[in-house]
Write an enzyme that holds these catalytic residues in place. Structure first.
Site, PDB file in Angstrom:
ATOM      1  N   LYS A   1       0.882  -1.176   0.000  1.00 44.25           N
ATOM      2  CA  LYS A   1       0.000   0.000   0.000  1.00 44.25           C
ATOM      3  C   LYS A   1       0.920   1.227   0.000  1.00 44.25           C
ATOM      4  O   LYS A   1       1.144   1.867   1.027  1.00 44.25           O
ATOM      5  CB  LYS A   1      -0.909  -0.067   1.242  1.00 44.25           C
ATOM      6  CG  LYS A   1      -2.263   0.579   1.029  1.00 44.25           C
ATOM      7  CD  LYS A   1      -3.198   0.180   2.138  1.00 44.25           C
ATOM      8  CE  LYS A   1      -4.314   1.193   2.337  1.00 44.25           C
ATOM      9  NZ  LYS A   1      -5.135   1.454   1.182  1.00 44.25           N
TER      10      LYS A   1
HETATM   11  N1  PMP Z   1      -7.351  -2.401  -3.156  1.00 46.29           N
HETATM   12  C1  PMP Z   1      -6.823  -1.179  -2.975  1.00 46.29           C
HETATM   13  C2  PMP Z   1      -6.045  -0.559  -4.079  1.00 46.29           C
HETATM   14  C3  PMP Z   1      -7.035  -0.499  -1.759  1.00 46.29           C
HETATM   15  O1  PMP Z   1      -6.520   0.709  -1.570  1.00 46.29           O
HETATM   16  C4  PMP Z   1      -7.808  -1.113  -0.738  1.00 46.29           C
HETATM   17  C5  PMP Z   1      -8.074  -0.385   0.545  1.00 46.29           C
HETATM   18  N2  PMP Z   1      -7.092  -0.622   1.494  1.00 46.29           N
HETATM   19  C6  PMP Z   1      -8.308  -2.405  -0.975  1.00 46.29           C
HETATM   20  C7  PMP Z   1      -8.071  -3.011  -2.198  1.00 46.29           C
HETATM   21  C8  PMP Z   1      -9.066  -3.139   0.089  1.00 46.29           C
HETATM   22  O2  PMP Z   1      -8.182  -3.559   1.089  1.00 46.29           O
HETATM   23  P1  PMP Z   1      -8.664  -3.769   2.596  1.00 46.29           P
HETATM   24  O3  PMP Z   1      -9.788  -4.720   2.537  1.00 46.29           O
HETATM   25  O4  PMP Z   1      -7.473  -4.310   3.304  1.00 46.29           O
HETATM   26  O5  PMP Z   1      -9.066  -2.439   3.087  1.00 46.29           O
END
Ligand code: PMP
Length: 315
Positions: free
Chosen positions: A158
């Site tokens: 991320k």
């Molecule tokens: N894909 C991206 C590009 C994101 O930024 C997020 C948000 N964190 C997600 C998927 C979903 O991830 P999570 O379920 O861990 O929030």
């Protein structure tokens, strides 16, 4: 726009938010060399308790993102969870909230690189309700942008700089009148939304792109995979998804900490399934909302309480 918090964890301690400032030369601000997380806290009215959803799993991924950026934060998941709980107690939130840890290259210096730089950590939390207006039936488009590839900027991290890709996707979708967009890989398969993973129901099988298709390894994605298998007894397959399969899907939905579970009911003006939120996504949403708010004993280990319960009168 959300209001600014009262406090932030900054330079090793909790300080008033107004003191959590960096200089304009800060490396991450110039080069996007940071990584972040996004967690939610859910207010449980009956217990007068704030419950953070799967914080250890979020921090494990956060530390993995940091590792991709050659960062040394000198802290493990447990340490990060403890700081978060301390911060939330200082903030005193008694409502749903969003928690944002951010690790950044803190040097005020010119020169793009990952090595020989100092890493810093900040965390803040803000009240937070819905991430998208249209959780019941989003109209999405297929973005003309492509998802960053693993050999460009790894999507499983991320990484702050990579979110320019998400910003292109989101802005162009919304300016064209859509709620969101799905992004394809360089090889033409469907990756995810700008900040959400994707799930598809087709012929009784739940399908989601594998983590090798340039997607973030979502915590909500993992939660849904468990719930579909263990609670609904349905098969989940992780495999690449073709664009044209989307049009033929029985149900489609986004998953993510922000979006939670949001039905996609139209893609580029084509109705998905019945064109209304389907029964599976509806059931999953109900189950998910109960779990995140701490109402399901079996999954209580995913809810970390913030406040120490008050001692009963008998103590
Ligand atoms: N894909 C991206 C590009 C994101 O930024 C997020 C948000 N964190 C997600 C998927 C979903 O991830 P999570 O379920 O861990 O929030």
């Amino acid at each position: 726009m959300s209001a600014v918090p009262s406090y932030a964890f900054f330079e090793g301690r909790i300080v008033p938010y107004s003191e959590a400032k960096v200089g304009v030369m800060t490396h991450t601000l110039n080069y996007g060399t940071g990584c972040f997380g996004g967690l939610r806290g859910y207010w449980n009215e009956d217990e007068a308790q704030l419950l953070v959803f799967r914080p250890r799993d979020h921090y494990r991924r956060f530390l993995q993102s940091a590792r991709l950026l050659c960062m040394e934060l000198g802290m493990d998941e447990e340490g990060l969870v403890n700081i978060t709980l301390e911060l939330l107690r200082a903030e005193g939130l008694r409502q749903d909230c969003y928690i944002r840890p951010l690790a950044y290259k803190a040097d005020e210096t010119i020169g793009v690189r990952l090595h020989d730089l100092h890493d810093a950590l900040t965390i803040f939390a803000v009240p937070f309700g819905r991430y998208v207006d249209n959780e019941e039936g989003a109209h999405v488009t297929i973005s003309s942008w492509r998802r960053v590839s693993d050999n460009t900027i790894p999507a499983r991290g991320k990484i702050t700089g990579a979110y320019v890709n998400s910003a292109f996707v989101k802005t162009d979708a919304q300016r064209a009148g859509y709620d969101e967009a799905l992004v394809l890989n360089r090889d033409g398969h469907v990756a995810e939304g700008s900040a959400e993973n994707l799930f598809m129901l087709r012929d009784g099988v739940v399908i989601t792109p594998p983590v090798t298709d340039n997607v973030l390894e979502g915590i909500t994605r993992r939660t849904i995979i468990s719930l579909v298998r263990d609670e609904l007894g349905m098969p989940v397959v992780e495999r690449s998804i073709d664009r044209s399969e989307l049009y033929l899907a029985d149900e489609l939905w986004f998953s993510g900490t922000g979006v939670q579970i949001a039905a996609i009911t139209r893609i580029d003006h084509r109705p998905i399934g019945s064109g209304k939120m389907g029964p599976l996504v509806s059931d999953l949403r109900e189950l998910y909302f109960d779990i995140v708010r701490g109402r399901v004993a079996k999954y209580r280990h995913w809810n970390t309480p913030v406040y120490v319960p008050e001692a009963s009168a008998a103590d």
